[in-house]
Design a protein around this motif. Structure first.
Motif, PDB file in Angstrom:
ATOM      1  N   SER A   1      49.941  39.211  38.954  1.00  0.00           N
ATOM      2  CA  SER A   1      49.255  38.139  39.687  1.00  0.00           C
ATOM      3  C   SER A   1      48.195  37.412  38.869  1.00  0.00           C
ATOM      4  CB  SER A   1      48.607  38.714  40.955  1.00  0.00           C
ATOM      5  OG  SER A   1      47.643  39.698  40.626  1.00  0.00           O
ATOM      6  N   GLN A   2      47.949  37.856  37.657  1.00  0.00           N
ATOM      7  CA  GLN A   2      46.845  37.309  36.862  1.00  0.00           C
ATOM      8  C   GLN A   2      46.960  35.798  36.664  1.00  0.00           C
ATOM      9  OE1 GLN A   2      43.926  38.783  35.545  1.00  0.00           O
ATOM     10  NE2 GLN A   2      43.501  36.621  35.243  1.00  0.00           N
ATOM     11  N   TYR A   3      48.149  35.320  36.378  1.00  0.00           N
ATOM     12  CA  TYR A   3      48.316  33.883  36.096  1.00  0.00           C
ATOM     13  C   TYR A   3      47.994  33.046  37.326  1.00  0.00           C
ATOM     14  CZ  TYR A   3      50.488  29.417  35.001  1.00  0.00           C
ATOM     15  OH  TYR A   3      50.712  28.067  34.810  1.00  0.00           O
ATOM     16  N   GLN A   4      48.447  33.502  38.512  1.00  0.00           N
ATOM     17  CA  GLN A   4      48.236  32.729  39.727  1.00  0.00           C
ATOM     18  C   GLN A   4      46.791  32.785  40.224  1.00  0.00           C
ATOM     19  OE1 GLN A   4      50.841  34.706  39.226  1.00  0.00           O
ATOM     20  NE2 GLN A   4      52.557  33.253  39.283  1.00  0.00           N
ATOM     21  N   ARG A   5      46.179  33.959  40.154  1.00  0.00           N
ATOM     22  CA  ARG A   5      44.835  34.097  40.728  1.00  0.00           C
ATOM     23  C   ARG A   5      43.739  33.753  39.729  1.00  0.00           C
ATOM     24  NH1 ARG A   5      42.871  39.185  39.184  1.00  0.00           N
ATOM     25  NH2 ARG A   5      44.487  40.525  38.299  1.00  0.00           N
ATOM     26  N   LYS A   6      44.060  33.816  38.433  1.00  0.00           N
ATOM     27  CA  LYS A   6      43.103  33.557  37.363  1.00  0.00           C
ATOM     28  C   LYS A   6      41.810  34.355  37.619  1.00  0.00           C
ATOM     29  CE  LYS A   6      45.055  29.092  36.111  1.00  0.00           C
ATOM     30  NZ  LYS A   6      46.242  29.144  36.990  1.00  0.00           N
ATOM     31  N   ASP A   7      40.659  33.687  37.542  1.00  0.00           N
ATOM     32  CA  ASP A   7      39.392  34.389  37.788  1.00  0.00           C
ATOM     33  C   ASP A   7      38.824  34.074  39.170  1.00  0.00           C
ATOM     34  OD1 ASP A   7      39.372  35.571  35.256  1.00  0.00           O
ATOM     35  OD2 ASP A   7      38.481  33.776  34.360  1.00  0.00           O
ATOM     36  N   GLU A   8      39.616  33.360  39.982  1.00  0.00           N
ATOM     37  CA  GLU A   8      39.127  32.954  41.303  1.00  0.00           C
ATOM     38  C   GLU A   8      39.160  34.106  42.304  1.00  0.00           C
ATOM     39  OE1 GLU A   8      40.858  29.297  42.750  1.00  0.00           O
ATOM     40  OE2 GLU A   8      41.453  28.757  40.705  1.00  0.00           O
TER      41      GLU A   8
END
Length: 237
Positions: free
Chosen positions: A39-46
């Protein structure tokens, strides 16, 4: 040409999915790390992986199917019916029941499966979940070795693109512009997690899934230039 298709040879469908567990904390340590990476790409740091977990249902590796609704046309002379039924509850039983329907009634070469964005979501999701549960794929979902024109799938999103592959048109938008009653009159896909895990209201999700299935059939009718279904033509089984 889609106007040449026999409507009785098409199985329309829609699926509803949720994360495999209600909360991120219920995953084992390995699955938690895999979810963080996935999920890192979709959620980024948000969002943290935990905060983003309610969206895990869109991935077959982290989600599960809670409902499959199907519909098909039946003609009695000049009288037209669209029959709708749903498989819901235990995922393994859902998949087995759906597979049995496909094999028993829609397994011939002339038969097609139809969904909105089905080629990107519904069809591969069902196939992946079947493999995860060690269920042999029915011929209609086993695409290995098939040429593109041999794939027995119709996708109303693809039909609407008319070759324009850079765009996405949601079912809600497409029904709106085509003058079809919206299937999102109660809930939409973003609310399924809450309705399933928090509200415990599977019946509400089933009705929503059935409305989506009917909407897919209505879109195909509009693309063919046919008259839309009337309420008295829709039969729930």
């Amino acid at each position: 040409m889609i106007s040449k298709l026999n409507l009785e040879n098409i199985l329309f469908l829609d699926i509803e999915t949720v994360p495999e567990t209600e909360s991120f904390s219920e995953l084992n340590a390995t699955k938690k790390e895999l979810w963080k990476a996935k999920s890192q790409y979709q959620r980024k740091d948000e969002f943290t992986a935990d905060e983003f977990y309610d969206r895990a249902g869109i991935w077959a590796e982290f989600g599960k199917i809670i409902c499959v609704s199907v519909g098909y046309f039946h003609f009695e002379g000049d009288i037209r019916y669209f029959r709708v039924t749903s498989f819901y509850g235990d995922e393994v039983q859902i998949l087995k029941d759906f597979k049995n329907l496909v094999i028993s009634h829609f397994s011939q070469n002339k038969h097609l499966l139809c969904a909105h964005n089905g080629k990107e979501f519904d069809f591969p999701y069902i196939a992946r979940r079947m493999i995860i549960h060690n269920i042999t794929l029915p011929y209609k979902l086993n695409l290995f070795g098939k040429k593109p024109w041999e794939v027995p799938h119709l996708d109303t999103l693809e039909l609407w693109k008319f070759g324009d592959y850079k765009t996405y048109t949601s079912l809600k938008l497409l029904t709106n512009v085509l003058g079809i009653p919206s299937p999102k009159e109660d809930i939409d896909g973003s609310e399924v997690y809450k309705v399933y895990y928090k509200d415990k209201d599977l019946d509400r999700i089933i009705k929503y899934c059935e409305r989506d299935t009917i909407a897919v059939a209505q879109i195909l009718l509009r693309l063919r230039g046919d008259e839309l279904l009337h309420k008295n033509e829709i039969k729930y089984i």
